[in-house]
Scaffold this active site. Sequence first.
Site, PDB file in Angstrom:
ATOM      1  N   TYR A 198      11.418  35.981  75.103  1.00 21.16           N
ATOM      2  CA  TYR A 198      11.371  36.022  73.958  1.00 21.16           C
ATOM      3  C   TYR A 198      10.542  37.206  73.408  1.00 21.16           C
ATOM      4  O   TYR A 198      10.743  38.275  72.798  1.00 21.16           O
ATOM      5  CB  TYR A 198      11.038  34.847  73.098  1.00 21.16           C
ATOM      6  CG  TYR A 198      10.580  35.107  71.497  1.00 21.16           C
ATOM      7  CD1 TYR A 198      11.647  35.154  70.582  1.00 21.16           C
ATOM      8  CD2 TYR A 198       9.414  35.304  71.220  1.00 21.16           C
ATOM      9  CE1 TYR A 198      11.440  35.292  69.413  1.00 21.16           C
ATOM     10  CE2 TYR A 198       9.078  35.578  70.036  1.00 21.16           C
ATOM     11  CZ  TYR A 198       9.971  35.515  68.960  1.00 21.16           C
ATOM     12  OH  TYR A 198       9.900  35.831  67.738  1.00 21.16           O
ATOM     13  N   LYS A 241      11.330  40.873  72.097  1.00 18.27           N
ATOM     14  CA  LYS A 241      10.742  41.519  70.759  1.00 18.27           C
ATOM     15  C   LYS A 241       9.916  42.710  70.892  1.00 18.27           C
ATOM     16  O   LYS A 241      10.027  43.469  70.035  1.00 18.27           O
ATOM     17  CB  LYS A 241       9.840  40.282  70.249  1.00 18.27           C
ATOM     18  CG  LYS A 241      10.570  38.978  69.899  1.00 18.27           C
ATOM     19  CD  LYS A 241      11.526  39.247  68.831  1.00 18.27           C
ATOM     20  CE  LYS A 241      10.848  39.454  67.358  1.00 18.27           C
ATOM     21  NZ  LYS A 241      12.064  39.412  66.358  1.00 18.27           N
TER      22      LYS A 241
END
Length: 345
Positions: free
Chosen positions: A144, A148
Site C-alpha cells: 500500500y 502510494k
Amino acid sequence: MATRVRPSSKRCAVIGGSGFLGRHLVEKLLDRGYSVSVFDIRQSYELPGVTFHQGDLCDKQALLPALKDVSLVFHCASPSPASDDRDLFERVNIQGTQTVIQACKEAGIQKLVLTSSASVVFEGTDIKNGREDLPYAKKPIDYYTKTKIEQEKLVLKACDKQKGFLTVAIRPHGIFGPRDPQLVPILVDTARRGKMKFIIGDGTNLVDFTFVENVVHGHILAAERLRPDSPICGKPYHITNDEPVRFWDFMSQVLVGLGYAPPRYHLPYALVYGLALLLWLLSIILRPLKSFKPTFTPMRVALAGTHHYYSCERAKEDLGYTPVVSLKEGIARTVQSYPHLRCEA
Ligand SMILES: NC(=O)C1=CN([C@@H]2O[C@H](COP(=O)(O)OP(=O)(O)OC[C@H]3O[C@@H](n4cnc5c(N)ncnc54)[C@H](OP(=O)(O)O)[C@@H]3O)[C@@H](O)[C@H]2O)C=CC1
Ligand SMILES: CC(C)CCC[C@@H](C)[C@H]1CC[C@H]2C3=C(CC[C@]12C)[C@@]1(C)CCC(=O)C[C@@H]1CC3
C-alpha cells in the site's frame, strides 16, 4: 454546429466518491454549491446533484464520460490498505493513476487534487512533527505504502503550469469519523474477540488521528487555492487534526465510548512486532492450504507502537488551513455514529 460546453468551475469529479472519505468530500462539495460527478468501482448511495459513473479507474474509456465538462478532479480511490495484493495495488495506484492523469489531460481538466498519505515517509520508526521535506520511505512498510509513494510522485510530476494542468497532493493521517469502514470496525472486532487487552510498548507514543471533515476541508482549500501563480502547485501537504495524541489513549477513548474495556497490560514492542512478522510469513506460506488474515500485521503493530505525527505548518501557511473539528468533538461524533457497534453486555 455542436457547441462545446465550457467546464464550470463549480463542477467537479470525485474518483473514489463512493468510499469513506470520498462520500464526505462529495457531501461538503454539494453544500458549497458544486455539482459532482462520482466515479467509483461501486455505487454506495444516491444524492441530488450527484451523477454516478461506475467503472474501474484503470479503464480510460470508462473514466472519460465522468470528466466531461468538469474542471476540477479529486482522486481519492485506492484498494483498502488492509489488502496485501501487490498486483492490485500496482495496477490501481500506479498504472491506474497514470490513466487518471492521461484522462484528465485529454478531458482538458485544469486541476487534479490527489489524496496521498502521510505514510509515504513512514518506515516503521519514529517520526516526530515530520515536515513534507522528509524523504519518501526507502523501505516502505507494505505494498500500500510503496504504491502510494509512486502515485504521489506521478501526480506531482504531472503539474504543468504552461499547459494549464495543475496538481497538488494532500497527505492525511489516520482518518476517522462516521461511516469509516476500517479503524472503528477493526478496533471493535478485535475487542469483541477479546484481543484488545494489551498495549504494545509503553503506551506513550504520539500519533495523528484526523477527523474526516478536517481532511475534506484540506482538500477543498487546496482545490480552491490551486492557481498558476500559487505556491502550492506540484506540492504535497500534510493535513492532520494538529493534536497528536497517544495512540493507546485514542483507542481507549473510542473503546470506552462504545462501552468496551480499554487495554491495560503492556507487551514489549519488539516481541509483538516479531510475532506479527512470523504470523505474516506463516499466512503467506500456508496460503495454498488455508487462508487466514492476522489482525496484528507488522504494519499495524508499527503504527500502534511508534511515534508518527506530522507538522501541518505548510498547510497553515499556504492553504490557510486550520482544523474545523477538534479531536474531542471528532471522537464524540464518531462514537455516536456507531450505535450498532456498541458493547451489548
Ligand atoms: N483511511 C485512512 O486512514 C487514510 C486514507 N488515505 C487515502 O485516502 C483515500 C480514501 O481512503 P478511504 O476513503 O479510507 O478508502 P475507501 O476504501 O473507503 O474508498 C476508496 C474508494 O475507491 C474505490 N476504488 C478502489 N479501487 C478502485 C478502482 N480500481 N476504480 C474505481 N474505484 C476504486 C473503492 O471501492 P471498493 O471499496 O469496492 O474497493 C472505494 O469506494 C485513499 O487514497 C487512501 O489511500 C490516506 C491516509 C489515511
Ligand atoms: C488492532 C489494533 C492494534 C489496531 C486497530 C486500529 C487500526 C485498524 C488502525 C490504527 C491506525 C490506522 C491507520 C490506517 C488504517 C487503520 C489503522 C491501522 C492507515 C494505514 C490507513 C491508510 C493510510 O494511509 C495510513 C493510515 C495510518 C493509520
